[in-house]
Design an enzyme around this catalytic site. Structure first.
Site, mmCIF file in Angstrom:
data_model
loop_
_atom_site.group_PDB
_atom_site.id
_atom_site.type_symbol
_atom_site.label_atom_id
_atom_site.label_comp_id
_atom_site.label_asym_id
_atom_site.label_seq_id
_atom_site.Cartn_x
_atom_site.Cartn_y
_atom_site.Cartn_z
ATOM 1 N N THR A 144 0.830 -1.200 0.000
ATOM 2 C CA THR A 144 0.000 0.000 0.000
ATOM 3 C C THR A 144 0.870 1.258 0.000
ATOM 4 O OG1 THR A 144 -1.556 1.286 1.335
ATOM 5 C CG2 THR A 144 -0.223 -0.273 2.527
ATOM 6 N N SER A 179 -1.569 3.401 10.373
ATOM 7 C CA SER A 179 -2.504 2.518 11.095
ATOM 8 C C SER A 179 -1.796 1.182 11.300
ATOM 9 C CB SER A 179 -3.781 2.286 10.278
ATOM 10 O OG SER A 179 -3.527 1.356 9.222
ATOM 11 N N TYR A 181 -2.955 -1.685 10.356
ATOM 12 C CA TYR A 181 -3.078 -2.393 9.071
ATOM 13 C C TYR A 181 -1.933 -1.993 8.137
ATOM 14 C CZ TYR A 181 -4.086 -2.351 4.156
ATOM 15 O OH TYR A 181 -3.929 -2.436 2.802
ATOM 16 N N HIS A 182 -1.728 -0.687 7.951
ATOM 17 C CA HIS A 182 -0.670 -0.242 7.041
ATOM 18 C C HIS A 182 0.700 -0.709 7.547
ATOM 19 C CE1 HIS A 182 -3.895 2.655 5.775
ATOM 20 N NE2 HIS A 182 -3.343 2.482 4.591
ATOM 21 N N LYS A 185 1.722 -4.077 6.447
ATOM 22 C CA LYS A 185 2.238 -4.107 5.068
ATOM 23 C C LYS A 185 3.717 -3.711 5.045
ATOM 24 C CE LYS A 185 -1.789 -4.752 2.720
ATOM 25 N NZ LYS A 185 -2.172 -5.241 1.415
HETATM 26 N N1 USQ Z 1 -11.469 9.796 4.431
HETATM 27 C C1 USQ Z 1 -12.350 10.859 4.601
HETATM 28 N N2 USQ Z 1 -13.669 10.575 4.709
HETATM 29 C C2 USQ Z 1 -14.163 9.294 4.654
HETATM 30 C C3 USQ Z 1 -13.266 8.230 4.469
HETATM 31 C C4 USQ Z 1 -11.926 8.520 4.366
HETATM 32 O O1 USQ Z 1 -11.951 12.033 4.656
HETATM 33 O O2 USQ Z 1 -15.379 9.134 4.771
HETATM 34 C C5 USQ Z 1 -10.023 10.066 4.264
HETATM 35 C C6 USQ Z 1 -9.158 9.300 5.235
HETATM 36 O O3 USQ Z 1 -9.037 9.983 6.471
HETATM 37 C C7 USQ Z 1 -7.848 9.197 4.450
HETATM 38 C C8 USQ Z 1 -8.301 9.129 2.994
HETATM 39 O O4 USQ Z 1 -9.636 9.612 2.980
HETATM 40 O O5 USQ Z 1 -7.086 10.344 4.624
HETATM 41 C C9 USQ Z 1 -8.257 7.731 2.407
HETATM 42 O O6 USQ Z 1 -9.030 6.886 3.216
HETATM 43 P P1 USQ Z 1 -9.584 5.473 2.717
HETATM 44 O O7 USQ Z 1 -10.478 4.934 3.807
HETATM 45 O O8 USQ Z 1 -10.126 5.574 1.355
HETATM 46 O O9 USQ Z 1 -8.236 4.639 2.574
HETATM 47 P P2 USQ Z 1 -7.323 3.896 3.666
HETATM 48 O O10 USQ Z 1 -7.942 3.737 4.992
HETATM 49 O O11 USQ Z 1 -5.997 4.559 3.632
HETATM 50 O O12 USQ Z 1 -7.221 2.443 3.074
HETATM 51 C C10 USQ Z 1 -7.565 2.096 1.740
HETATM 52 C C11 USQ Z 1 -7.749 0.591 1.683
HETATM 53 C C12 USQ Z 1 -6.433 -0.052 2.056
HETATM 54 C C13 USQ Z 1 -5.348 0.460 1.132
HETATM 55 C C14 USQ Z 1 -5.271 1.976 1.193
HETATM 56 C C15 USQ Z 1 -4.299 2.585 0.216
HETATM 57 O O13 USQ Z 1 -8.784 0.194 2.549
HETATM 58 O O14 USQ Z 1 -6.579 -1.460 1.998
HETATM 59 O O15 USQ Z 1 -4.118 -0.077 1.516
HETATM 60 O O16 USQ Z 1 -6.553 2.507 0.853
HETATM 61 S S1 USQ Z 1 -3.519 4.049 0.865
HETATM 62 O O17 USQ Z 1 -4.548 4.950 1.399
HETATM 63 O O18 USQ Z 1 -2.780 4.680 -0.206
HETATM 64 O O19 USQ Z 1 -2.656 3.618 1.931
#
Ligand code: USQ
Length: 382
Positions: A144, A179, A181-182, A185
Site C-alpha cells: 500500500t 494505522s 493495518y498499514h 504491510k
Molecule cells: N477519508 C475521509 N472521509 C471518509 C473516508 C476517508 O476524509 O469518509 C479520508 C481518510 O481519512 C484518508 C483518505 O480519505 O485520509 C483515504 O481513506 P480510505 O479509507 O479511502 O483509505 P485507507 O484507509 O488509507 O485504506 C484504503 C484501503 C487499504 C489500502 C489503502 C491505500 O482500505 O486497503 O491499503 O486505501 S492508501 O490509502 O494509499 O494507503
C-alpha cells in the site's frame, strides 16, 4: 500462465481472477471468507449481496466458459496453502489475502491481533510455500502507498540512495504507516526483502493507493459477478463512500480539514497493473517495488468532484467536514514517483466526470439497499 490468487473473494481478488481467466490464463482462487465474517460481525455488509466464491466461480463458468479453480481455506494454515501450491504449481501468486481495513485494525486488541497475525502469517506462508514447492514462482504482493506515510520529501518508488559520511548505499525508502493495518504491510515488505536477498525469491511489491469503482469487462457481464462494494466506515474506501453518501442524501464525510492527499486508481487499472506485473516478472533475487496509482487528489477535491457530478444527475449533495477519527496529517506535501507501471505499459483510466456519473448511476439503482447507519465513522484511532 498458472496464477494463484490468495484472497480471491475480495474486492480486488474476484475481479482479478476473472480478468486472468478471460485472458486465457489458468486461474485458481483461495479464500477463507475472513472479510465476510468481519463484515457481519461489524455490521459492514456491502451494498449488494455477493454470491459466495464457489457460486461466483460457477456463474462465471456458465456465462463465459472460463473455468476458475477454487479452494476454501485459510492461507495462514501452512499445510493448507502448501497443498494448494504443490498441486496447482503456480507460476505467479497474487497475494491479496490480508485483513485490508485500517479502521478495523484500530478498533481494539482483538482486531489488531487478528490483523497482525493474519497478514504476517499469510505472507510468511506464501514465501515458504514458494521456497519449498515452486521456487521459480513470482510472488505479486499487494502492498500500500500508506506504507510510506506522508513524509515532507518526494516519495521514491520503493528505494532511496542515501549518502552518509561520504559513503553511499541504497535502502528501502523510509516507511512510517498511519494505522496498524498499514504497518503490517511495512512488515510484509521487510519479510519479503529478507527472503529475496537471502533465498533469491522473485517478488513484486505493489504500493497501491485507494481503489474505486465496480466495473471491469468481466464484472459487467452480470450483476452477480460484481465486486463487493462497501460504503461503510470499516471496508469502504473514500471514493466509494462519497458516491453512496451522495445518493443517500448524507453530507459527504470529509475527515478534518480534508487536505489529506492520496494516489487513487480505478479498479480497471488495478487489474491492468496486476496483469502487467505477472506477464513481465522481475529476475530471481529481485524485489521490484512499484507505486500503483494514476492520479492524486485531496479529500476536498474528491468531495467537490462527487458533488459536481451528483448535482448534474439531479442529486442534492452537501459536503460536511467532521471530526477526523484518524491520526493523520490533514495538510501536507505529497509527491510520490510512479513511473514504473507506466513504463511496463499501464494505460490509465482516469476519474472523469463520465466515470463518476457511471458509478453514481449504478449506486442509484441500488438506492433502496443503502443503510445510512453504516456511514458515520465508528472507530477512532485514539
Ligand atoms: N477519508 C475521509 N472521509 C471518509 C473516508 C476517508 O476524509 O469518509 C479520508 C481518510 O481519512 C484518508 C483518505 O480519505 O485520509 C483515504 O481513506 P480510505 O479509507 O479511502 O483509505 P485507507 O484507509 O488509507 O485504506 C484504503 C484501503 C487499504 C489500502 C489503502 C491505500 O482500505 O486497503 O491499503 O486505501 S492508501 O490509502 O494509499 O494507503
Amino acid at each position: 500462465m498458472r496464477v494463484l490468487i490468495l484472497g480471491g473473494d475480495g474486492y480486488l481478488g474476484w475481479p482479478t481472477a476473472m480478468h486472468f481467466a478471460a485472458r486465457g490464463h489458468e486461474a485458481f482462487v483461495v479464500d477463507n471468507y475472513l472479510r465476510r465474517w468481519i463484515a457481519r460481525a461489524t455490521s459492514s455488509e456491502p451494498l449488494m449481496d455477493n454470491p459466495n466464491l464457489e457460486e461466483r466461480v460457477a456463474i462465471f463458468g456458465s456465462l463465459s466458459n472460463h473455468r476458475i479453480g477454487c479452494a476454501i481455506g485459510d492461507c495462514a494454515d501452512y499445510r493448507f496453502l502448501e497443498r494448494v501450491v504443490r498441486e496447482f504449481r503456480p507460476e505467479a501468486i497474487v497475494h491479496y489475502a490480508e485483513q485490508p481495513s485500517a479502521p478495523y485494525s484500530m478498533r481494539g486488541y482483538e482486531e489488531a491481533r487478528l490483523t497482525l497475525n493474519n497478514n504476517l502469517n499469510v505472507t510468511f506462508n506464501a514465501i515458504w510455500a514458494v521456497l519449498e514447492h515452486a521456487p521459480e514462482c513470482h510472488i505479486i504482493k499487494l502492498g500500500t502507498m500508506g506504507e510510506y506515510g506522508t513524509p515532507d520529501i518526494d516519495i521514491e518508488e520503493g528505494w532511496i540512495e542515501i549518502e552518509h559520511k561520504g559513503r553511499k548505499d541504497t535502502f528501502l525508502f523510509p516507511r512510517q504507516a498511519g494505522s496498524l493495518y498499514h504497518t503490517t504491510k511495512v512488515l510484509d515488505t521487510d519479510l519479503l526483502w529478507f527472503y529475496v536477498r537471502t533465498f533469491g525469491l522473485r517478488v513484486t511489491d505493489l504500493m497501491q493507493g485507494p481503489v474505486y469503482g465496480l466495473s471491469s469487462d468481466e464484472c459487467d457481464i452480470d450483476e452477480r459477478l460484481l465486486p463487493n462494494f462497501h460504503y461503510d466506515d470499516i471496508f469502504g474506501t473514500v471514493v466509494n463512500r462519497f458516491l453512496v453518501q451522495a445518493v443517500a442524501g448524507v453530507p459527504l464525510t470529509v475527515y478534518g480539514k480534508g487536505g489529506q492527499t492520496r494516489g487513487y486508481l480505478n479498479l480497471r487499472d488495478t487489474l491492468q497493473c496486476i496483469e502487467l506485473a505477472a506477464t513481465k516478472p522481475p529476475e530471481r533475487g529481485e524485489l521490484r517495488i512499484l507505486n500503483q496509482f494514476t492520479e492524486r487528489f485531496s479529500v476536498n477535491e474528491l468531495a467537490e468532484r462527487v458533488q459536481r457530478v451528483g448535482e448534474q444527475l439531479g442529486l442534492d449533495v452537501e459536503i460536511r467536514s467532521i471530526d477526523n477519527p484518524r491520526k493523520e496529517r490533514e495538510e501536507h506535501y505529497y509527491n510520490p514517483v510512479h513511473h514504473g507501471l507506466r513504463e511496463l505499459g499501464l494505460k490509465p483510466h482516469l476519474m472523469t466526470d463520465e466515470v463518476l456519473a457511471g458509478m453514481l448511476r449504478h449506486v442509484l439503482r441500488c438506492r433502496g439497499s443503502i443503510d445510512t447507519k453504516k456511514i458515520l465513522p465508528r472507530v477512532r484511532w485514539a
